[in-house]
Design a protein around this motif. Sequence first.
Motif: not given
Length: 825
Positions: A792-801
């Motif tokens: 449910g999470s990542t270390l980098s906080g990268v996301d897609m839109e």
Amino acid sequence: MITPYFLENFWGEKNNGFDVLYHNMKHGQISSKELTDFIRERSTIEEAYARSMTKLAKSAGNFSQLGTFAPVWDVFKSSTEKLATCHMELVRKLQELIKEVQKYVEEQAKAHKKTKEEVASTLEAVQNIQTTSQALQKSKEIYNAKTVEQERLRKEGATQRDVDKAGVKAKKATETYKSYVEKYATAKSEFEQKMAETAQKFQDIEENHILHMKEIIQSYSQSVDETHIQIGEVHNEFVRNIENTSVESLIQKLAESKGTGKERPGPIEFEECNTAIATEGAKPRKRKPFGIPGRRKDKDTDSTESTEVEAANTANGAPPGYYGAIDIQNANVPQVDAEGFCIRPEANENDAKDNSFYSSSDSEDEDEPRKFHVEIKPVQPNNGTHQNRATIDELKASIGNIILSPSTSGQMRRNQSSDELAKPRVPTSYELANNDLLSLDPFSPTLAAGSSFSVSSSTAPVPNRPTTPLTAGALVPPPRPSSRPKLPAGKLSGINEIVRPFSPPKTSNASPPPAAPLARAESSSSLSSNASLSAGNTPTVGTSRGPSPVTLGSQDALPIAVAFTESVNAYFKGADPTKCIVKITGDMTLSFPMGIIKVFTTNPSPAVLTFKLKNTGRLEQILPNQQLLYSDPSQSDSNSKDFWFNMQALTSYLRKASDQNPSASYYNVDILKYQVLSDGIHSTPLNLAIYWKCTQSTSDLRVDYRYNPESMASPGPLTNVQILVPVDGGVTNVHSLPNSIWNAEQNKCLWKLNDISEKSENEGAGSLRAKFELSDGPSNPSTLAVQFMSEGSTLSGVDMELQGTGYRLSLNKKRFATGRYMADC
């Protein structure tokens, strides 16, 4: 004037022409960069070829200068050097051309950005007509339905009230439908006007782009052509030089340079011997010394001066009187020849022959056999000095004083160059090389179980690991757990006094633990029979979930899913946070439902899938799938990056995947990989410190850990936490807190912990302790390995839109897990 092809061919029912033309303009920038890469690669090849030719010219100059052919090598050397110069000149021209292309790329990017602003109104017109068209179609369907419903009620004889209600609805639907018709007419007029202007603008941009690209190619071709002309001239010169080098000239040069003279030997007449003159001038006959090959000839002096007698008495550095007095008058003084070499007496020929190593062919006079007599006379005692003679013990002592040069540990082997010796020797023991964490594998089967991490002094020193600066106050020390059960004092004594790295230091005079040797490597690829910490077990996007494989219509927003999977690799050294090495990598995967393939294949121009990668400011490197993705750096900022798909390549990829597995409900596509910027121990989800205390009979181990929510974009629990450590020395009994699992076959201790989070006891901080009783101690401190994961999470906080229309995100899945996560004392 070129025909306005763009104006006539990019309309269509779905009004997607603007999108196609805009992305086609972006492809022009990609083409410019690819042309730059091509020219740069050609320049690299030419430079490598020029260097090789220069090396070849030098080798031609080093060839043998003996023989009649030697002058020809000068022709080869000169010609080869000129060829190398031609290619280096081409390299210079290509480098200048690359600068021009790069300048054009920058100008092109600025022009595209300006064009994007200019055509923004056209994009609004496109979106307006697309929205109006959909609303018009929907209002038309409602109008038809309401009209039919009113007519049906009228024919069936329904009540007037129902007929009136239906009439009101039909009238309202009619008005709505008419209003959308009018809106569509307005939107259509504006769209046609804007689209016509924009299409011509796009065509003008493409015309200028192609003209500029052709000019670059023409410059490239001219540079290559000029080089080929120069190479042809050099070759022609080489042919002329070879033709001018005739056989006669080569032979003449050798005769002039190596000739030994033109005078031939003259005649010699017989001369009778004059005996009188020969007798007067007779001298002692010279004899060859009899000696062993390799031995140096020592000259004897024929002088009998008293000073030389005294010198002889003190020969070899012996003290006066050591050998006794030597009677020169009665001594057996050998005869010497004119050169000072001994003439051996001609006696006892048979004895000499029997002991001689050489045959009679070594004699100087074949007709008269050589006679030798060797006699060794012992020194006579004189004046009671016999007690000073050398004894066997004195000889042994003398031999013992001879010092042999010690052979170096790295003697040069035969045919070994000094360059090879200058290279640092690769140590056989395990070490962390090149600061590359992924190369560190303490459980590799190639390392012996008894091998040590320490490097001997004979090997090259290991470079210091890069460290991340960290202040002492950066780690917030949690309190020591108070609710854990305690073992008897004798069970785990000896290690509790060590200061915890995540706890306030005790006010005691306890000295820090002695520096233990670095950990032993264990020959094992798994942690236990049911728990593996290999990098291959890092979770990836599974095949159990994905976009729903429903039947998709051409008008629907197509569902896709995305998954971000990250792997954290860490190496902790003792309790020093500045020595922590961290590397975090990630993968982005898109998942497409089975039905999307039919939509792509039946539509010759599907909507371009465009997305924005957000929060890229924490990424150190991004490696997109270049076969499928395009990017536009000019449209990106420091914290985001825009990408769009090569729809033709994507369709081909999905069709091929469908052919290979037609029963699959969805298909995963690897989109990009990235590496996350790390900040040492601050980037690790679970901080570790390990302590060992090894004695002959026991080994005490303590592991301190602390949950670090600051390392995660959205803190979540760490699940499936397992900690494993190998212990040697013949473990007979194990006491641990909390309880652990001991594998006697593999000599490994395994802890399985509950989920760790901020809600855990002491906010996720704790300790593991164990005492190992040994039968063959002491044991060697070993490397500890850890496994965990988080959903449910990542270390980098990268996301897609997603950008634009035509697609929707049905699932966004995030997770991270350990790769190689280890700790040493």
